[in-house]
Design an enzyme around this catalytic site. Structure first.
Site, short mmCIF file in Angstrom:
data_model
loop_
_atom_site.label_atom_id
_atom_site.label_comp_id
_atom_site.label_asym_id
_atom_site.label_seq_id
_atom_site.Cartn_x
_atom_site.Cartn_y
_atom_site.Cartn_z
N GLU A 36 0.83 -1.21 0.00
CA GLU A 36 0.00 0.00 0.00
C GLU A 36 0.86 1.25 0.00
O GLU A 36 1.80 1.38 0.80
CB GLU A 36 -0.90 -0.01 1.23
N ASP A 39 3.24 2.20 -4.76
CA ASP A 39 3.28 2.29 -6.22
C ASP A 39 3.85 3.62 -6.71
O ASP A 39 4.62 3.66 -7.67
CB ASP A 39 1.91 2.00 -6.85
N GLY A 125 -15.96 4.56 -3.63
CA GLY A 125 -15.45 5.06 -2.36
C GLY A 125 -15.04 4.00 -1.38
O GLY A 125 -14.74 4.30 -0.23
N ALA A 126 -14.99 2.75 -1.82
CA ALA A 126 -14.68 1.64 -0.91
C ALA A 126 -13.21 1.21 -0.98
O ALA A 126 -12.83 0.22 -0.38
CB ALA A 126 -15.57 0.43 -1.22
N LEU A 128 -11.70 0.16 -3.68
CA LEU A 128 -11.63 -0.99 -4.58
C LEU A 128 -11.43 -0.57 -6.03
O LEU A 128 -11.63 -1.34 -6.94
CB LEU A 128 -12.90 -1.84 -4.43
N ASP A 175 -3.58 0.62 -9.64
CA ASP A 175 -4.99 0.32 -9.84
C ASP A 175 -5.31 0.07 -11.31
O ASP A 175 -6.01 -0.89 -11.65
CB ASP A 175 -5.85 1.47 -9.31
#
Length: 387
Positions: A36, A39, A125-126, A128, A175
Protein backbone atom coordinates in the site's frame (compact mmCIF):
# COMPACT_ATOMS: atom_id res chain seq x y z
CA UNK A 1 -19.55 -10.54 -15.59
CA UNK A 2 -22.14 -12.59 -17.46
CA UNK A 3 -23.30 -12.16 -21.01
CA UNK A 4 -26.80 -11.38 -19.69
CA UNK A 5 -25.47 -8.29 -17.89
CA UNK A 6 -23.60 -7.23 -21.02
CA UNK A 7 -26.78 -7.55 -23.04
CA UNK A 8 -28.68 -5.42 -20.52
CA UNK A 9 -26.08 -2.66 -20.84
CA UNK A 10 -26.23 -2.98 -24.61
CA UNK A 11 -30.02 -2.72 -24.61
CA UNK A 12 -29.88 0.47 -22.56
CA UNK A 13 -27.35 1.88 -25.02
CA UNK A 14 -29.82 1.24 -27.85
CA UNK A 15 -32.59 3.02 -25.90
CA UNK A 16 -30.36 6.05 -25.31
CA UNK A 17 -28.74 6.39 -28.71
CA UNK A 18 -31.11 4.66 -31.14
CA UNK A 19 -28.57 2.14 -32.46
CA UNK A 20 -26.76 -1.01 -31.41
CA UNK A 21 -23.38 -0.52 -29.71
CA UNK A 22 -20.33 -1.77 -31.57
CA UNK A 23 -19.36 -3.74 -28.50
CA UNK A 24 -19.56 -4.16 -24.73
CA UNK A 25 -16.44 -4.25 -22.55
CA UNK A 26 -15.80 -4.87 -18.84
CA UNK A 27 -12.96 -3.88 -16.49
CA UNK A 28 -12.74 -4.99 -12.84
CA UNK A 29 -12.12 -3.28 -9.58
CA UNK A 30 -9.32 -4.66 -7.47
CA UNK A 31 -8.29 -5.62 -3.96
CA UNK A 32 -4.69 -5.02 -2.98
CA UNK A 33 -3.44 -8.01 -1.01
CA UNK A 34 -0.29 -6.21 0.16
CA UNK A 35 1.78 -3.22 -0.97
CA UNK A 36 0.00 0.00 0.00
CA UNK A 37 1.27 3.45 -1.03
CA UNK A 38 4.33 1.85 -2.59
CA UNK A 39 3.28 2.29 -6.22
CA UNK A 40 4.09 6.00 -6.49
CA UNK A 41 7.40 5.23 -4.77
CA UNK A 42 8.48 2.89 -7.61
CA UNK A 43 7.92 -0.07 -5.29
CA UNK A 44 6.16 -3.44 -5.27
CA UNK A 45 2.44 -4.17 -5.09
CA UNK A 46 0.28 -7.28 -5.18
CA UNK A 47 -3.32 -6.69 -6.24
CA UNK A 48 -5.86 -9.04 -7.73
CA UNK A 49 -9.00 -8.31 -9.74
CA UNK A 50 -12.50 -8.61 -8.33
CA UNK A 51 -15.55 -10.02 -10.10
CA UNK A 52 -17.11 -6.56 -9.67
CA UNK A 53 -16.74 -4.60 -12.91
CA UNK A 54 -17.38 -1.39 -14.77
CA UNK A 55 -19.20 -2.25 -18.00
CA UNK A 56 -19.34 -0.03 -21.08
CA UNK A 57 -21.35 -0.27 -24.29
CA UNK A 58 -19.57 1.92 -26.85
CA UNK A 59 -19.69 2.97 -30.49
CA UNK A 60 -17.26 5.30 -32.23
CA UNK A 61 -18.30 8.58 -33.82
CA UNK A 62 -16.58 10.58 -36.53
CA UNK A 63 -17.95 14.07 -35.80
CA UNK A 64 -15.83 15.05 -32.78
CA UNK A 65 -18.66 14.49 -30.28
CA UNK A 66 -18.33 12.45 -27.07
CA UNK A 67 -21.62 11.43 -25.45
CA UNK A 68 -21.46 9.87 -21.98
CA UNK A 69 -24.18 8.25 -19.89
CA UNK A 70 -24.06 6.27 -16.65
CA UNK A 71 -26.72 3.98 -15.25
CA UNK A 72 -25.52 5.10 -11.81
CA UNK A 73 -26.07 8.86 -12.36
CA UNK A 74 -29.54 10.32 -13.03
CA UNK A 75 -30.00 12.37 -16.17
CA UNK A 76 -29.59 12.37 -19.92
CA UNK A 77 -26.31 11.72 -21.76
CA UNK A 78 -23.69 14.43 -21.31
CA UNK A 79 -22.44 15.76 -24.65
CA UNK A 80 -18.86 17.06 -25.01
CA UNK A 81 -16.57 17.92 -27.89
CA UNK A 82 -13.27 16.03 -27.87
CA UNK A 83 -11.41 19.09 -29.14
CA UNK A 84 -12.56 21.07 -26.09
CA UNK A 85 -11.46 18.57 -23.42
CA UNK A 86 -9.11 20.29 -20.99
CA UNK A 87 -7.60 19.20 -17.63
CA UNK A 88 -9.43 20.58 -14.63
CA UNK A 89 -12.46 21.67 -16.63
CA UNK A 90 -14.74 18.87 -15.42
CA UNK A 91 -15.45 18.15 -11.74
CA UNK A 92 -18.19 15.57 -12.30
CA UNK A 93 -18.09 11.80 -12.91
CA UNK A 94 -17.58 12.43 -16.62
CA UNK A 95 -14.01 13.59 -15.92
CA UNK A 96 -12.89 9.96 -15.74
CA UNK A 97 -14.05 8.77 -19.18
CA UNK A 98 -13.43 12.13 -20.88
CA UNK A 99 -9.99 12.24 -19.26
CA UNK A 100 -9.13 8.96 -20.96
CA UNK A 101 -10.16 10.39 -24.33
CA UNK A 102 -8.01 13.47 -23.63
CA UNK A 103 -5.01 11.32 -22.58
CA UNK A 104 -5.28 9.14 -25.68
CA UNK A 105 -5.36 12.22 -27.91
CA UNK A 106 -2.42 13.72 -26.01
CA UNK A 107 -0.52 10.48 -26.71
CA UNK A 108 -1.01 11.04 -30.44
CA UNK A 109 -4.06 8.89 -31.13
CA UNK A 110 -6.66 10.50 -33.40
CA UNK A 111 -10.00 9.91 -31.69
CA UNK A 112 -13.04 11.43 -33.33
CA UNK A 113 -15.68 10.76 -30.69
CA UNK A 114 -17.82 8.03 -29.16
CA UNK A 115 -21.21 7.20 -27.68
CA UNK A 116 -20.89 5.53 -24.27
CA UNK A 117 -23.25 3.95 -21.76
CA UNK A 118 -21.72 2.79 -18.49
CA UNK A 119 -22.80 0.70 -15.51
CA UNK A 120 -20.69 -0.48 -12.58
CA UNK A 121 -20.91 -2.98 -9.75
CA UNK A 122 -17.62 -1.81 -8.17
CA UNK A 123 -18.53 -0.08 -4.88
CA UNK A 124 -17.64 3.60 -5.11
CA UNK A 125 -15.45 5.06 -2.36
CA UNK A 126 -14.68 1.64 -0.91
CA UNK A 127 -10.99 1.58 -1.83
CA UNK A 128 -11.63 -0.99 -4.58
CA UNK A 129 -10.60 1.18 -7.54
CA UNK A 130 -13.96 2.02 -9.04
CA UNK A 131 -12.40 4.98 -10.86
CA UNK A 132 -9.61 2.88 -12.39
CA UNK A 133 -12.17 0.31 -13.59
CA UNK A 134 -14.11 3.12 -15.27
CA UNK A 135 -10.99 4.50 -16.94
CA UNK A 136 -9.72 1.12 -18.11
CA UNK A 137 -13.01 -0.03 -19.62
CA UNK A 138 -13.20 3.18 -21.68
CA UNK A 139 -9.58 2.88 -22.78
CA UNK A 140 -10.00 -0.76 -23.77
CA UNK A 141 -13.15 -0.04 -25.76
CA UNK A 142 -11.50 2.84 -27.63
CA UNK A 143 -8.36 0.76 -28.18
CA UNK A 144 -10.52 -1.88 -29.88
CA UNK A 145 -12.74 0.51 -31.84
CA UNK A 146 -9.87 2.65 -33.12
CA UNK A 147 -7.40 -0.27 -33.51
CA UNK A 148 -4.77 1.51 -31.41
CA UNK A 149 -2.84 -1.65 -30.53
CA UNK A 150 -2.15 -0.70 -26.91
CA UNK A 151 -0.62 -3.28 -24.56
CA UNK A 152 -2.08 -3.72 -21.09
CA UNK A 153 0.76 -1.80 -19.38
CA UNK A 154 0.58 1.02 -21.94
CA UNK A 155 -3.17 1.25 -21.56
CA UNK A 156 -2.70 1.49 -17.78
CA UNK A 157 -0.21 4.36 -18.19
CA UNK A 158 -2.72 6.25 -20.34
CA UNK A 159 -5.40 5.82 -17.69
CA UNK A 160 -3.05 6.90 -14.90
CA UNK A 161 -2.22 10.07 -16.82
CA UNK A 162 -5.92 10.76 -17.25
CA UNK A 163 -6.47 10.55 -13.49
CA UNK A 164 -3.28 12.40 -12.53
CA UNK A 165 -3.54 15.30 -14.97
CA UNK A 166 -7.16 15.53 -16.15
CA UNK A 167 -8.95 14.56 -12.92
CA UNK A 168 -6.21 15.89 -10.65
CA UNK A 169 -5.79 12.86 -8.37
CA UNK A 170 -2.12 11.92 -7.69
CA UNK A 171 -2.61 8.14 -7.88
CA UNK A 172 0.10 5.63 -8.73
CA UNK A 173 0.02 3.00 -11.47
CA UNK A 174 -1.23 -0.02 -9.50
CA UNK A 175 -4.99 0.32 -9.84
CA UNK A 176 -5.07 0.77 -13.59
CA UNK A 177 -2.53 -2.04 -14.15
CA UNK A 178 -4.50 -4.42 -11.95
CA UNK A 179 -7.71 -3.71 -13.84
CA UNK A 180 -6.02 -4.10 -17.21
CA UNK A 181 -3.67 -7.03 -16.56
CA UNK A 182 -4.85 -9.34 -13.75
CA UNK A 183 -5.69 -12.99 -14.44
CA UNK A 184 -8.34 -15.17 -12.81
CA UNK A 185 -7.06 -17.27 -9.93
CA UNK A 186 -3.91 -15.18 -9.49
CA UNK A 187 -2.52 -12.18 -7.66
CA UNK A 188 -0.36 -9.80 -9.68
CA UNK A 189 3.17 -9.20 -8.38
CA UNK A 190 3.96 -5.88 -10.02
CA UNK A 191 7.17 -3.85 -10.02
CA UNK A 192 5.79 -0.34 -10.50
CA UNK A 193 9.14 0.99 -11.72
CA UNK A 194 9.50 -1.07 -14.87
CA UNK A 195 5.97 -2.58 -14.89
CA UNK A 196 7.38 -6.11 -14.96
CA UNK A 197 4.71 -8.57 -13.85
CA UNK A 198 4.46 -12.02 -12.38
CA UNK A 199 1.15 -13.84 -12.00
CA UNK A 200 1.21 -15.64 -8.62
CA UNK A 201 -1.34 -18.49 -8.17
CA UNK A 202 -3.77 -17.51 -5.42
CA UNK A 203 -6.52 -20.08 -4.95
CA UNK A 204 -7.59 -19.83 -1.32
CA UNK A 205 -10.67 -22.01 -1.76
CA UNK A 206 -8.49 -24.97 -2.73
CA UNK A 207 -6.69 -24.63 0.61
CA UNK A 208 -9.82 -24.20 2.72
CA UNK A 209 -9.49 -20.44 3.17
CA UNK A 210 -11.34 -17.31 2.13
CA UNK A 211 -10.48 -13.62 1.78
CA UNK A 212 -13.27 -11.30 2.87
CA UNK A 213 -13.65 -7.66 1.91
CA UNK A 214 -15.31 -5.52 4.56
CA UNK A 215 -16.53 -2.25 3.06
CA UNK A 216 -16.83 0.11 6.04
CA UNK A 217 -19.13 2.43 4.05
CA UNK A 218 -16.81 5.31 5.01
CA UNK A 219 -16.15 7.16 1.76
CA UNK A 220 -12.79 8.56 0.76
CA UNK A 221 -11.48 10.67 -2.11
CA UNK A 222 -7.97 10.40 -3.53
CA UNK A 223 -8.12 13.91 -4.94
CA UNK A 224 -8.50 15.43 -1.48
CA UNK A 225 -5.44 16.76 0.28
CA UNK A 226 -4.33 14.00 2.67
CA UNK A 227 -3.33 11.54 -0.07
CA UNK A 228 -1.36 14.25 -1.83
CA UNK A 229 0.37 15.21 1.43
CA UNK A 230 1.58 11.63 1.92
CA UNK A 231 2.89 11.47 -1.63
CA UNK A 232 4.71 14.81 -1.27
CA UNK A 233 6.22 13.61 2.01
CA UNK A 234 7.54 10.47 0.35
CA UNK A 235 9.08 12.55 -2.44
CA UNK A 236 10.74 14.75 0.16
CA UNK A 237 12.13 11.68 1.90
CA UNK A 238 13.65 10.43 -1.36
CA UNK A 239 15.17 13.86 -2.00
CA UNK A 240 16.69 14.07 1.49
CA UNK A 241 18.14 10.57 1.13
CA UNK A 242 19.52 11.27 -2.34
CA UNK A 243 17.60 8.50 -4.14
CA UNK A 244 15.29 8.56 -7.14
CA UNK A 245 12.47 6.97 -5.13
CA UNK A 246 12.02 5.33 -1.73
CA UNK A 247 12.12 1.96 -3.47
CA UNK A 248 15.91 2.55 -3.68
CA UNK A 249 16.36 2.55 0.12
CA UNK A 250 17.47 -1.01 1.02
CA UNK A 251 15.47 -2.67 3.78
CA UNK A 252 18.74 -3.81 5.39
CA UNK A 253 19.87 -0.18 5.64
CA UNK A 254 16.57 1.31 6.83
CA UNK A 255 17.81 2.25 10.31
CA UNK A 256 20.73 4.12 8.82
CA UNK A 257 18.42 5.97 6.43
CA UNK A 258 16.08 6.97 9.24
CA UNK A 259 18.99 8.33 11.26
CA UNK A 260 20.00 10.49 8.30
CA UNK A 261 16.56 12.09 8.29
CA UNK A 262 17.21 13.54 11.75
CA UNK A 263 14.26 15.40 13.24
CA UNK A 264 12.05 15.11 10.14
CA UNK A 265 9.68 12.92 12.13
CA UNK A 266 6.77 12.89 9.69
CA UNK A 267 9.06 12.05 6.78
CA UNK A 268 10.73 9.34 8.88
CA UNK A 269 7.39 7.64 9.45
CA UNK A 270 6.48 7.72 5.77
CA UNK A 271 9.87 6.34 4.73
CA UNK A 272 9.67 3.56 7.31
CA UNK A 273 6.28 2.45 6.03
CA UNK A 274 7.24 2.40 2.35
CA UNK A 275 10.52 0.54 2.84
CA UNK A 276 9.02 -2.07 5.18
CA UNK A 277 5.94 -2.45 2.96
CA UNK A 278 8.08 -3.29 -0.06
CA UNK A 279 9.76 -5.97 2.06
CA UNK A 280 6.34 -7.30 3.10
CA UNK A 281 5.30 -7.67 -0.54
CA UNK A 282 8.41 -9.70 -1.30
CA UNK A 283 7.78 -11.83 1.81
CA UNK A 284 4.20 -12.59 0.75
CA UNK A 285 5.36 -13.59 -2.74
CA UNK A 286 7.90 -15.95 -1.19
CA UNK A 287 5.33 -17.49 1.16
CA UNK A 288 2.80 -18.06 -1.62
CA UNK A 289 5.40 -19.58 -3.91
CA UNK A 290 6.51 -21.94 -1.14
CA UNK A 291 2.93 -23.00 -0.40
CA UNK A 292 2.85 -21.48 3.10
CA UNK A 293 -0.26 -19.45 2.38
CA UNK A 294 -1.62 -19.25 5.92
CA UNK A 295 1.57 -17.52 7.04
CA UNK A 296 0.73 -14.43 4.99
CA UNK A 297 -1.88 -13.55 7.62
CA UNK A 298 0.75 -12.26 10.03
CA UNK A 299 2.26 -10.12 7.27
CA UNK A 300 -1.13 -8.53 6.60
CA UNK A 301 -1.40 -7.61 10.28
CA UNK A 302 2.06 -6.01 10.19
CA UNK A 303 0.99 -4.02 7.16
CA UNK A 304 -2.08 -2.66 8.91
CA UNK A 305 -0.07 -1.56 11.93
CA UNK A 306 2.32 0.30 9.63
CA UNK A 307 -0.49 2.02 7.75
CA UNK A 308 -2.19 2.94 11.02
CA UNK A 309 0.83 4.11 13.02
CA UNK A 310 3.41 5.29 10.47
CA UNK A 311 1.37 6.36 7.44
CA UNK A 312 -1.59 7.34 9.65
CA UNK A 313 -4.32 6.69 7.10
CA UNK A 314 -6.56 4.29 8.99
CA UNK A 315 -9.77 5.26 10.77
CA UNK A 316 -11.81 3.87 13.71
CA UNK A 317 -14.01 1.76 11.43
CA UNK A 318 -11.04 0.10 9.69
CA UNK A 319 -9.28 -0.55 13.00
CA UNK A 320 -12.46 -2.08 14.40
CA UNK A 321 -12.71 -4.50 11.48
CA UNK A 322 -9.11 -5.64 11.93
CA UNK A 323 -9.25 -5.93 15.72
CA UNK A 324 -12.59 -7.73 15.74
CA UNK A 325 -11.65 -10.16 12.98
CA UNK A 326 -8.37 -11.09 14.67
CA UNK A 327 -10.12 -11.54 18.03
CA UNK A 328 -12.62 -13.84 16.30
CA UNK A 329 -9.97 -16.16 14.90
CA UNK A 330 -8.98 -14.60 11.55
CA UNK A 331 -5.58 -15.56 10.17
CA UNK A 332 -4.84 -11.95 9.27
CA UNK A 333 -6.46 -8.63 8.40
CA UNK A 334 -5.55 -5.14 7.24
CA UNK A 335 -6.98 -2.04 5.62
CA UNK A 336 -6.64 -1.95 1.85
CA UNK A 337 -6.67 0.93 -0.60
CA UNK A 338 -5.81 4.59 -0.22
CA UNK A 339 -7.04 4.95 3.36
CA UNK A 340 -9.22 7.37 5.34
CA UNK A 341 -12.11 4.92 4.97
CA UNK A 342 -12.88 2.32 2.36
CA UNK A 343 -12.34 -1.38 2.99
CA UNK A 344 -10.39 -3.90 5.00
CA UNK A 345 -9.51 -7.45 4.00
CA UNK A 346 -9.72 -10.48 6.27
CA UNK A 347 -7.93 -13.78 5.65
CA UNK A 348 -9.80 -16.61 7.33
CA UNK A 349 -10.43 -20.32 7.38
CA UNK A 350 -13.53 -21.10 5.33
CA UNK A 351 -15.22 -22.54 8.41
CA UNK A 352 -14.88 -19.21 10.28
CA UNK A 353 -16.42 -16.91 7.65
CA UNK A 354 -19.88 -16.73 9.19
CA UNK A 355 -18.63 -16.22 12.76
CA UNK A 356 -16.21 -13.45 11.75
CA UNK A 357 -18.82 -11.72 9.59
CA UNK A 358 -21.31 -11.78 12.46
CA UNK A 359 -18.72 -10.50 14.94
CA UNK A 360 -17.78 -7.55 12.70
CA UNK A 361 -21.40 -6.64 12.05
CA UNK A 362 -22.20 -6.76 15.77
CA UNK A 363 -19.12 -4.68 16.63
CA UNK A 364 -20.19 -1.99 14.14
CA UNK A 365 -23.71 -1.93 15.55
CA UNK A 366 -22.38 -1.63 19.11
CA UNK A 367 -20.13 1.26 18.08
CA UNK A 368 -22.98 3.08 16.34
CA UNK A 369 -21.32 2.79 12.92
CA UNK A 370 -23.15 2.29 9.63
CA UNK A 371 -23.52 -1.43 8.92
CA UNK A 372 -20.59 -2.71 6.80
CA UNK A 373 -20.88 -4.62 3.56
CA UNK A 374 -19.05 -7.96 3.68
CA UNK A 375 -18.33 -10.15 0.66
CA UNK A 376 -15.81 -12.73 -0.52
CA UNK A 377 -13.02 -11.56 -2.80
CA UNK A 378 -12.39 -14.07 -5.60
CA UNK A 379 -9.36 -13.41 -7.88
CA UNK A 380 -10.94 -12.72 -11.27
CA UNK A 381 -10.11 -11.81 -14.85
CA UNK A 382 -8.84 -8.41 -15.95
CA UNK A 383 -10.35 -6.14 -18.59
CA UNK A 384 -11.86 -7.83 -21.65
CA UNK A 385 -14.46 -7.51 -24.38
CA UNK A 386 -17.59 -9.37 -23.30
CA UNK A 387 -20.01 -8.85 -26.21
Amino acid sequence: MGEAVARTVGERFRELYGAEPQGVWAAPGRVNLIGEHTDYNDGFVMPFALPHTAVAAVSRRDDGVLRLHSADVPGDPVELRVADLDPGSDKSWTAYPSGVVWALREAGHELTGADVHLASTVPSGAGLSSSAALEVVIALALDDLYALGLSGPRLARICQRAENVYVGAPVGIMDQTASACCEAGHALFLDTRDLSQQQIPFDLAAEGMRLLVVDTQVKHSHSEGEYGKRRAGCERGAELLGVDALRDVPYAHLDEALERLGDEEEVRRLVRHVVTEDERVERVVSLLESGDTRAIGAVLVEGHASLRDDFRISCPELDLVVDTALASGALGARMTGGGFGGSAIVLTEATDVDAITKAVEEAFAAAGFTAPRVFEAVPSAGARRVL
